[in-house]
Design an enzyme around this catalytic site. Sequence first.
Site, short mmCIF file in Angstrom:
data_model
loop_
_atom_site.label_atom_id
_atom_site.label_comp_id
_atom_site.label_asym_id
_atom_site.label_seq_id
_atom_site.Cartn_x
_atom_site.Cartn_y
_atom_site.Cartn_z
N GLY A 93 43.42 70.83 27.22
CA GLY A 93 42.83 69.96 26.22
C GLY A 93 42.66 70.61 24.86
O GLY A 93 42.43 69.92 23.87
N ARG A 94 42.76 71.95 24.81
CA ARG A 94 42.65 72.63 23.52
C ARG A 94 43.51 73.89 23.49
O ARG A 94 43.22 74.84 22.76
CB ARG A 94 41.19 72.99 23.22
CG ARG A 94 40.53 73.88 24.26
CD ARG A 94 39.08 74.13 23.92
NE ARG A 94 38.45 75.02 24.87
CZ ARG A 94 37.74 76.10 24.54
NH1 ARG A 94 37.59 76.41 23.27
NH2 ARG A 94 37.18 76.84 25.46
N ASP A 126 37.60 67.95 20.77
CA ASP A 126 38.26 68.08 19.47
C ASP A 126 39.46 69.02 19.51
O ASP A 126 40.16 69.18 18.51
CB ASP A 126 37.27 68.54 18.40
CG ASP A 126 36.63 69.89 18.70
OD1 ASP A 126 37.09 70.59 19.63
OD2 ASP A 126 35.66 70.26 18.00
N GLY A 127 39.69 69.68 20.64
CA GLY A 127 40.83 70.57 20.77
C GLY A 127 40.68 71.88 20.04
O GLY A 127 41.63 72.66 19.96
N ARG A 177 46.87 83.83 23.31
CA ARG A 177 46.64 84.38 24.64
C ARG A 177 47.97 84.58 25.37
O ARG A 177 48.89 83.77 25.26
CB ARG A 177 45.73 83.44 25.44
CG ARG A 177 45.37 83.95 26.82
CD ARG A 177 44.23 83.17 27.42
NE ARG A 177 44.61 81.84 27.87
CZ ARG A 177 43.77 80.99 28.49
NH1 ARG A 177 42.50 81.35 28.68
NH2 ARG A 177 44.17 79.81 28.88
N ARG A 184 47.83 77.05 37.77
CA ARG A 184 46.53 77.15 38.42
C ARG A 184 46.55 76.48 39.80
O ARG A 184 47.47 75.71 40.10
CB ARG A 184 45.47 76.47 37.55
CG ARG A 184 45.46 76.99 36.10
CD ARG A 184 45.13 75.87 35.11
NE ARG A 184 45.35 76.29 33.72
CZ ARG A 184 44.45 76.93 32.98
NH1 ARG A 184 43.27 77.19 33.47
NH2 ARG A 184 44.73 77.29 31.75
N ASP A 253 40.59 74.80 38.52
CA ASP A 253 41.49 74.79 37.36
C ASP A 253 41.39 76.09 36.58
O ASP A 253 42.17 76.30 35.63
CB ASP A 253 41.17 73.60 36.44
CG ASP A 253 39.74 73.60 35.95
OD1 ASP A 253 38.84 73.51 36.79
OD2 ASP A 253 39.53 73.68 34.72
N ASN A 254 40.47 76.99 36.96
CA ASN A 254 40.36 78.30 36.33
C ASN A 254 40.77 79.41 37.30
O ASN A 254 40.41 80.57 37.10
CB ASN A 254 38.93 78.56 35.86
CG ASN A 254 38.50 77.62 34.75
OD1 ASN A 254 39.33 77.09 34.03
ND2 ASN A 254 37.20 77.40 34.62
N ASP A 263 40.61 82.27 31.72
CA ASP A 263 39.59 81.36 31.19
C ASP A 263 38.21 82.00 31.12
O ASP A 263 37.32 81.72 31.92
CB ASP A 263 39.56 80.05 31.98
CG ASP A 263 40.81 79.22 31.72
OD1 ASP A 263 41.40 79.37 30.65
OD2 ASP A 263 41.20 78.45 32.60
#
Length: 480
Positions: A93-94, A126-127, A177, A184, A253-254, A263
Site C-alpha cells: 500500500g505504500r 496515503d502511501g 529497501r 510473504r 504478511d510480515n 517490515d
Amino acid sequence: MPEDFPRIAFSNSYADLPPRFYAEVAPTPVRAPRNIRVNEALAVELGLDPAALGSEAGTAMLAGNAVPEGATPLAMAYAGHQFGGWSPQLGDGRAILLGEVIDRDGQRRDVQLKGSGRTPFSRMGDGRAWLGPVLREYVVSEAMAALGIPTTRALAAVTTGETVVREAPLPGAVLARVASSHIRVGTFQYFFARNDIEALRLLADHVIARHYPEIPPSDGRALELLRAICARQAGLVAQWMGVGFIHGVMNTDNTAVSGETIDYGPCAFMDVYHPDTVFSSIDRQGRYAYRNQPVLIQWNLAQLASAMLPLLGPDKDATVAAAQAVIDAVPDMYHDAWLTVFRRKFGLREARDGDPAFIVQVLDAMAGAEADFTQTFRALSEGTPLPPALADARAAWVQRLANEGATPEVRQQEMQAVNPAIIPRNHVVEAMITSAVAGDFAPFHALTEALASPFEAPADSPYRAAPAAGEEVLQTFCGT
C-alpha cells in the site's frame, strides 16, 4: 536520462509472473527530494555506483521522481492475518518494487521504494512514510545485518520536502529497501483464498528457483519447500531471541518466505530482560511479546501450510497429515536453533543434556534481577563483574564451563564475537529521530556508523549505556 543518472542492470523475474500477482504502478513524485544517506557498501555489493545514487539525479530516482531504464514498477498483491484477524487483500500500500538486480555474488535482490505513494492496495492510506520510521528501519535493519541476522537492507534514505500527516504534521521520507525478495506467507494466502491453484503452483516454482534451488524436481517438492521455509523461519526467530529483538508485528504478511527479517515497524531491542516484554503500541494483548515469538512463528507457518495444501497432492487426508507433521516439527527446529544460539552466547562448545535448564535458570535470574540483556552477556564475554543479584547465575555458568576445552582467552574471543557490545537502543533511536525531525542528521549518521561494528565498540562508547532513569522508551509505534 541525465549523464549522472544511476545505471542499474535490472533483471525482473517477478514482473514476468501473470498480472494478477501485482499491480503495475509508478511512484508518485515528491516536491523537493534531498539525500540523507546512501549505503555505499551495499551499493557496491549490488554493483551500483554510490556516487551516482547520491547525485541529484540519483536522489530523484530514490525519491520516486524518475524511474530508471529497465525498471518495472509494481505493487505486490498479498493477503494476511494481522494480529490473528484475516484480511483477504492487503498488498503493497505504500511500497513499490522498482525491479531486481543480480548482485556481485550472483544473488537476485529486490530494490523497493517504501513511502513512494499510493497504489491500488493503499485502501485509505496515503502511501507515504514519515521520517521517523524510515530512519528507524534504516538503523535497525543495518544493525541486524551487522549482527549477522538475515534481514532486508537499507540502500538509501531521502527526504521528500513534503509533509505527512499522522498524529501531527511530520516531514516525509522514502526508504530504498533491498531484499532477497518481498514474497510473504501472505502471498500464498492471497491465491489460496481465491482458489487460484495455478497461481499457487507458479508462486511455489518461483520461490524454489529463487530461494531454495537445492530442492530437486519431484512430486514432493512443495512439501520440501514448506519444510525448508519452516526451518529458516525457526532459525531466524532463534537469532532474534539471542539479541533480545522484538519484531512487534509478526503478522503473516510480515513473514518472508526467504527467511529474512522484514517490515521494521514498532520493533525494538530489550534493555531490561523480561520474557513478557512488549513495545508495540498496537499490540495491546501482548500477542507478539518476546516470549511468544517462537509460538507465533509456528502459527504463521501453519497458515502457510494451509495455503499450500492444494500443492501437496490429490489425497486430502494424506496432504493434511504431511503438512501437519512439518508444522509439528517447528518447535523442535526452533529449540535446536535456540540452543545453538545460546550455547554460543555462553561460550559452550559441547552439548550437554542439562543445557536447556541451565540457560533458562540464568535467564530467569536475569529477569528477577531486572538485568540488562545485552550488558549481561557482554560482561560475561569480557570477564567484567555482574550485579550482585546475578552471583548465583554466574556461579552456575562457571560450573557449567567445567571440562570445556577452550582456554579463557579463546572463550572470551568467541563470546565477544556473538555478544554485541552495542545495539540500537530505543532511547538512542528516539533521540536520533527527534534530532532528525529538527533538521540535525548528525546523530543518525553517528549511530549508523557505530552499529556497523556492534561487537567491537570501545568500553567508553556512549552507545553501550543502558537508558538512565527517565530515558526509557517503553512504547514504539507503527509508521502508518
